[in-house]
Every structure is written in structure tokens, then in C-alpha cells.
Design an enzyme around this catalytic site. Structure first.
Site, PDB file in Angstrom:
ATOM      1  N   HIS A  13      -5.352   7.276  -2.540  1.00 42.31           N
ATOM      2  CA  HIS A  13      -6.208   6.203  -2.049  1.00 42.31           C
ATOM      3  C   HIS A  13      -7.293   5.903  -3.069  1.00 42.31           C
ATOM      4  O   HIS A  13      -7.707   6.763  -3.824  1.00 42.31           O
ATOM      5  CB  HIS A  13      -6.835   6.609  -0.712  1.00 42.31           C
ATOM      6  CG  HIS A  13      -5.867   6.476   0.421  1.00 42.31           C
ATOM      7  ND1 HIS A  13      -5.915   7.247   1.553  1.00 42.31           N
ATOM      8  CD2 HIS A  13      -4.802   5.643   0.591  1.00 42.31           C
ATOM      9  CE1 HIS A  13      -4.953   6.908   2.379  1.00 42.31           C
ATOM     10  NE2 HIS A  13      -4.249   5.923   1.813  1.00 42.31           N
TER      11      HIS A  13
ATOM     12  N   HIS B 112       1.785   4.689  -2.732  1.00 44.35           N
ATOM     13  CA  HIS B 112       1.888   6.139  -2.542  1.00 44.35           C
ATOM     14  C   HIS B 112       3.242   6.650  -3.016  1.00 44.35           C
ATOM     15  O   HIS B 112       3.343   7.686  -3.686  1.00 44.35           O
ATOM     16  CB  HIS B 112       1.719   6.503  -1.062  1.00 44.35           C
ATOM     17  CG  HIS B 112       0.338   6.321  -0.527  1.00 44.35           C
ATOM     18  ND1 HIS B 112      -0.792   6.728  -1.213  1.00 44.35           N
ATOM     19  CD2 HIS B 112      -0.103   5.751   0.631  1.00 44.35           C
ATOM     20  CE1 HIS B 112      -1.871   6.445  -0.488  1.00 44.35           C
ATOM     21  NE2 HIS B 112      -1.486   5.840   0.633  1.00 44.35           N
TER      22      HIS B 112
ATOM     23  N   HIS C 115       0.839  -1.205   0.000  1.00 42.91           N
ATOM     24  CA  HIS C 115       0.000   0.000   0.000  1.00 42.91           C
ATOM     25  C   HIS C 115       0.877   1.259   0.000  1.00 42.91           C
ATOM     26  O   HIS C 115       0.713   2.154  -0.843  1.00 42.91           O
ATOM     27  CB  HIS C 115      -0.897  -0.003   1.231  1.00 42.91           C
ATOM     28  CG  HIS C 115      -1.741   1.234   1.395  1.00 42.91           C
ATOM     29  ND1 HIS C 115      -3.079   1.284   1.095  1.00 42.91           N
ATOM     30  CD2 HIS C 115      -1.431   2.483   1.827  1.00 42.91           C
ATOM     31  CE1 HIS C 115      -3.562   2.494   1.331  1.00 42.91           C
ATOM     32  NE2 HIS C 115      -2.565   3.245   1.776  1.00 42.91           N
ATOM     33  N   GLU C 116       1.800   1.327   0.920  1.00 38.06           N
ATOM     34  CA  GLU C 116       2.600   2.559   1.054  1.00 38.06           C
ATOM     35  C   GLU C 116       3.487   2.787  -0.174  1.00 38.06           C
ATOM     36  O   GLU C 116       3.673   3.923  -0.612  1.00 38.06           O
ATOM     37  CB  GLU C 116       3.449   2.503   2.324  1.00 38.06           C
ATOM     38  CG  GLU C 116       2.642   2.447   3.616  1.00 38.06           C
ATOM     39  CD  GLU C 116       1.619   3.566   3.743  1.00 38.06           C
ATOM     40  OE1 GLU C 116       1.845   4.667   3.165  1.00 38.06           O
ATOM     41  OE2 GLU C 116       0.555   3.346   4.368  1.00 38.06           O
TER      42      GLU C 116
END
Lengths: 431, 87
Positions: free
Chosen positions: A136, A130, A126-127
Site C-alpha cells: 500500500h 499487489h 489496486h489488487e
């Protein structure tokens, strides 16, 4: 998916783990292996490569991975176990860009079956999304959903969802095909051509995008649309053309009247994202690709009745719409739904801008671009002064075309607006 | 549905502001939070969380606000994560 508006220009990114979790059962090797697999998850779906670098070497890594607690010298302190688990900084030139921080007070686990602890691999994937430029997502199966969703299975077998892949590939393109890639699904059959329209056959030549001289150019949802006659091209944020062949205007913009042959200006309206296409003294409002309502007069936006427009764009700094015609421009306040008083104004307020531009857009990084002929003038984010090296040829940077060589066929770029001032001009008959 | 307690509304508004669903309060403008904007913000949050989009600070929505999550904002452009900081 959502794009943060920034992306890495290079395709090989370096990474290093600055510190390891203090109170976790995971060994340092396991942590490094999980980070490697989490990055690979993104790499295999795009042209990106990741390279771990040592702490002794001279290279300052693009992605610095850190396990920190509470306040740790950025504006996003952690909050002990639970609550916020981690964060990462979007791509950019700043030293902290791409860095990824994990809350050291979480109980980091891997593949735990009993629901205890927080799965480091899942959060890392997930990170790193980014760190590569994704925001998101609200897609049900996306790894980029803001709330922790638990372990995601074997790191060596885990694959991104379609939503995550599409977001990533908008920025970095697809992974280069290898000889062993067998298409898993048949390519989609082309949509049946409606009989009313002439078929896309060579006998109906399509314009050459390398000539420039577009009718309209617009940034719509991060993609740049280039309109020419009843055709248009699409350029993805990654810089890749969706196709070198243009698409047919009326097949994409459903409901656009067939008598509209040329789009003179186009833009994506802020804040509702509607797309407005301008032709003659009228414009049409689209929600996605569907027309919404009938044609509307340009006078609604403050121009004199019957007036046409060369360029329209929305400026992010104030969210207002600018409408350019010749050497003048008007401004429309979308929030108040009325034209701003005190217009039109002279275009020379945009110092260096060419009069009668083909169109104007604002890029994903916030710079404003005036396009005319085969050239563009770039105004850095928030500035109304063109870059000194303007104009530049459009071909290489935007359209995968060679730079035009100045010659009779390719007239030199039109003179920009001259700065007001005294002028020492001797005009002779033969010059 | 049972009216949420004032404290819940306050916590909810803080949370929605922190994650970008509501604009940060402007110091100069004593702008009241319009109920319509608040309801729209809650609906978008519920979509991100996979909850029914009621637009209300109902118990399940409040509980979700306490779930573990990433600390980046959900709606960008309001509070982007580019901070001036020495690495």
C-alpha cells in the site's frame, strides 16, 4: 510506494477468471474486459505482458481471479457488503501467489455516477498492483492507497500515477521504448558540477565494474549499491543498473568529508533505515542522502578501538547488526543500543563464508550474500550454511558483466573457511 | 479533544493491529501497549488515510476505520499475505 519484497521473474503472466460476481449488473464479458484493462494499466508502464488462458487448457494461470464470499479457504475471510472489498497475494512460487479475490457480496459496478456500488475496475487495478508485488502507498494520488477511492474514469484512458509507476518500474523496469514514443518532457539537465570536484571527463577514468573487488556493497531501500573508491553503482530490484557509469560518491552522500576516499562497508540500519558508511575506524550516519552529525568511532559498535571493518549487515531474522573483520565478527543490538556480549566469534560459524569479505548484504528475498573479489556466496533465508554451488561469479547476475574466466588475471575464488576436522596434508616443496 | 471511549480504543487497537500498524500481541509477553507506540501507529494510519496526523483516535479517524478498503495490511512485514493454503 512500498515493495512487498517479492516479484515475478518472468515478464509474461497468465490469468483466468475462475468465477464471476453472482449479484452484479455487470455481464461476464464486461467483467473480463475490465480485468483485461486493469492488467493492461500495469503492462503499458512496464515490460510486463498478460495473457488470458482458458479453463480447459493445461496451463495453471499465474493470476487466478475469483469472486468469493465470507470464508473462502484462505486466512482472509470477507465480511459482507462494505468493509473489506478484495485482496490479492504477492508474487511467489506458492500456488496461491498472484491470485486475486473479490468480495462477492459487494455490489460491483463500473463507472457509476451516483456513487452507488463499488467500481470493479478501480479495485481490480489496486489488487493487481499487489499481485505484481506492490504494497500500500500513502501517496495522495496513488491507486495503491488502502481505502477505496471510487471510480477512476475510462478504463481505456486510465494511467497510473507517478508513485505507482515508480514502484512498478523498480521491480520490472520501464516499458521498452517504441519508435512512436516521443519524449513528452525534456530530459532533466544534469546537476551543475561543483567547481571543487574534477569533472566527469574521460581523462578521469572510472573503475570497471566487471572487475569486481568492490570496497562495499549494501542493500538500501531495495536497491543494491556497489562502492569502489569515490564511485558507486546502483542496481534496481528489477535487476537493471541505474546507469552503467558510476555516480560520484561525494555528490550523492551530501556531507561526507572529502578526505574519505574509500567506503569499506555500508548498510541500511534496522529499524530506522538510517544508512551507515564505514571508512577506517569511523562511520557516518545518513538520513536519506544527508549526513546526520559528525563521524563516530567504530568502538561505539563494540569493536576494539582503532579496529576497522570489512563488512556490515543487518540480519532480518533478529534485526541485529553484524560487523565482520578478517576471520571474526561482532554483533550489535540496535534495539538495546549496545554491543552483544560474547563477541567476537569465529566467522566459520557462517559455514562456507570467505574470510575478509568485501561486504555482506541481505537481498530483498531475504537471502544473505557474502561478496569477495568477483564472486559471491549465497546463504538461503535464515540459514548460516552457504549454498553448495557457492561461490558463483557476480558479473552475470548482478552487474550485467560476463562471468570471469579463471586465469592468472582472474584468480580462482579464495578458499572458503575449511570445516574443522582431521586433515591429511602432505605438503611438498613444489606444490 | 474529547477522550475516546474505552470501546473505541479497543476497536481502534484491533484495527491497527489487523492492518499492520501495531505488532500482534505476543502471547508470552504481557506487554502493555505503550501510548507512544499507539500514537505513532495512529499517525501512520492517518497518513495512509490522508487525515491530519493528530495521533489521536478522534471521531474522524474512527469513522475512517469503517470505510471500505483492501484487506491487505498497510504496513508489511508484520502480517505478510503468504499463507500456506491449497489453491
Amino acid at each position: 510506494y512500498a515493495l512487498s519484497g517479492s516479484m515475478w521473474k518472468k515478464r509474461t503472466l497468465t490469468w483466468r477468471i475462475l468465477s464471476f460476481p453472482q449479484s452484479s449488473a455487470l455481464s461476464q464479458d464486461t467483467v473480463r474486459t475490465l480485468m483485461h484493462h486493469a492488467l493492461t494499466t500495469w503492462g503499458i508502464e512496464s515490460g510486463l505482458k498478460f495473457q488470458e488462458v482458458g479453463s480447459q487448457g493445461p496451463i495453471e494461470p499465474d493470476i487466478l481471479i475469483d469472486f468469493a464470499r465470507a470464508y473462502h479457504q484462505d486466512s482472509y475471510p470477507f465480511d459482507g457488503q462494505g468493509g473489506t472489498l478484495a485482496h490479492a497475494f504477492f508474487p511467489g512460487e506458492h500456488s496461491i501467489s498472484g491470485d486475486t479475490h473479490f468480495d462477492d457480496e459487494e455490489i460491483w459496478t463500473f463507472g457509476s455516477k451516483d456513487g452507488e456500488g463499488t467500481d470493479l475496475f478501480a479495485v481490480a487495478v489496486h489488487e493487481f498492483g499487489h499481485a505484481l508485488g506492490l504494497g500500500h502507498s500513502s501517496a495522495p494520488d496513488s491507486i495503491m492507497r488502502p481505502f477505496y477511492q471510487g471510480p477512476v474514469g475510462d478504463p481505456t484512458k486510465y494511467r497510473l500515477s507517478q508513485d505507482d509507476r515508480e514502484g512498478l518500474q523498480q521491480l520490472y523496469g520501464k516499458a521498452p521504448r517504441t519508435p512512436y514514443d516521443e519524449p513528452t518532457r525534456k530530459p532533466l539537465a544534469p546537476p551543475p558540477a561543483p567547481p571543487a570536484l574534477p569533472p566527469d571527463s574521460p581523462s578521469f577514468p572510472v573503475p570497471d565494474r566487471c572487475d569486481g573487488n568492490f570496497d562495499a556493497i549494501a542493500n538500501i531501500r531495495g536497491e543494491t549499491f556497489f562502492f569502489k573508491g569515490p564511485w558507486f553503482w546502483r542496481l534496481q530490484p528489477s535487476g537493471q543498473l541505474v546507469s552503467p557509469r558510476p555516480a560520484r560518491l561525494h555528490r550523492f552522500w551530501e556531507g561526507l568529508p572529502s578526505q574519505v576516499k574509500v567506503i569499506q562497508a555500508a548498510y541500511s540500519r534496522y529499524p530506522d533505515g538510517r544508512i551507515l558508511l564505514f571508512s577506517g575506524p569511523q562511520f557516518w550516519v545518513f538520513q536519506d542522502r544527508q549526513l546526520e552529525g559528525a563521524a563516530r568511532p567504530l568502538a561505539e559498535l563494540g569493536l576494539p578501538p582503532g579496529e576497522e571493518v570489512d563488512a556490515v549487515f543487518s540480519w532480518p531474522l533478529n534485526g541485529k547488526t553484524y560487523l565482520v573483520r578478517g576471520q571474526r565478527y561482532w554483533r550489535y543490538d540496535d534495539a538495546a543500543a549496545r554491543p552483544d556480549p560474547g563477541y567476537p566469534r569465529d566467522l566459520s560459524l557462517w559455514e562456507g563464508a570467505p574470510h575478509s569479505p568485501d561486504d555482506v548484504t541481505v537481498s530483498n528475498t531475504g537471502d544473505t550474500y557474502f561478496f569477495k573479489g568477483a564472486h559471491y556466496w549465497r546463504f538461503p533465508k535464515g540459514s548460516v550454511k552457504a549454498e553448495p554451488d557457492s561461490p558463483q561469479p557476480m558479473g552475470p547476475e548482478w552487474l550485467d558483466c560476463p562471468a570471469p574466466s579463471a586465469g592468472p588475471g582472474n584468480p580462482k575464488p579464495p578458499k572458503a573457511t575449511v570445516k574443522p576436522g582431521t586433515c591429511n596434508c602432505q605438503c611438498e616443496i613444489n606444490q | 479533544a474529547q477522550e475516546p471511549a474505552a470501546q473505541d480504543v479497543s476497536l481502534g487497537v484491533d484495527w491497527l493491529t489487523r492492518y499492520g500498524y501495531l505488532p500482534p500481541p505476543h502471547p508470552a509477553q504481557a506487554q502493555l501497549q505503550s501510548p507512544v507506540k499507539l500514537r505513532d501507529a495512529i499517525k501512520v494510519m492517518q497518513r495512509f488515510a490522508g487525515l491530519p496526523e493528530t495521533g489521536l483516535l478522534d471521531p474522524v479517524t474512527m469513522a475512517t476505520m469503517h470505510k471500505p478498503r483492501c484487506s491487505l495490511p498497510d504496513v508489511l512485514g508484520v502480517a505478510g499475505l503468504v499463507r500456506r493454503r491449497r489453491r
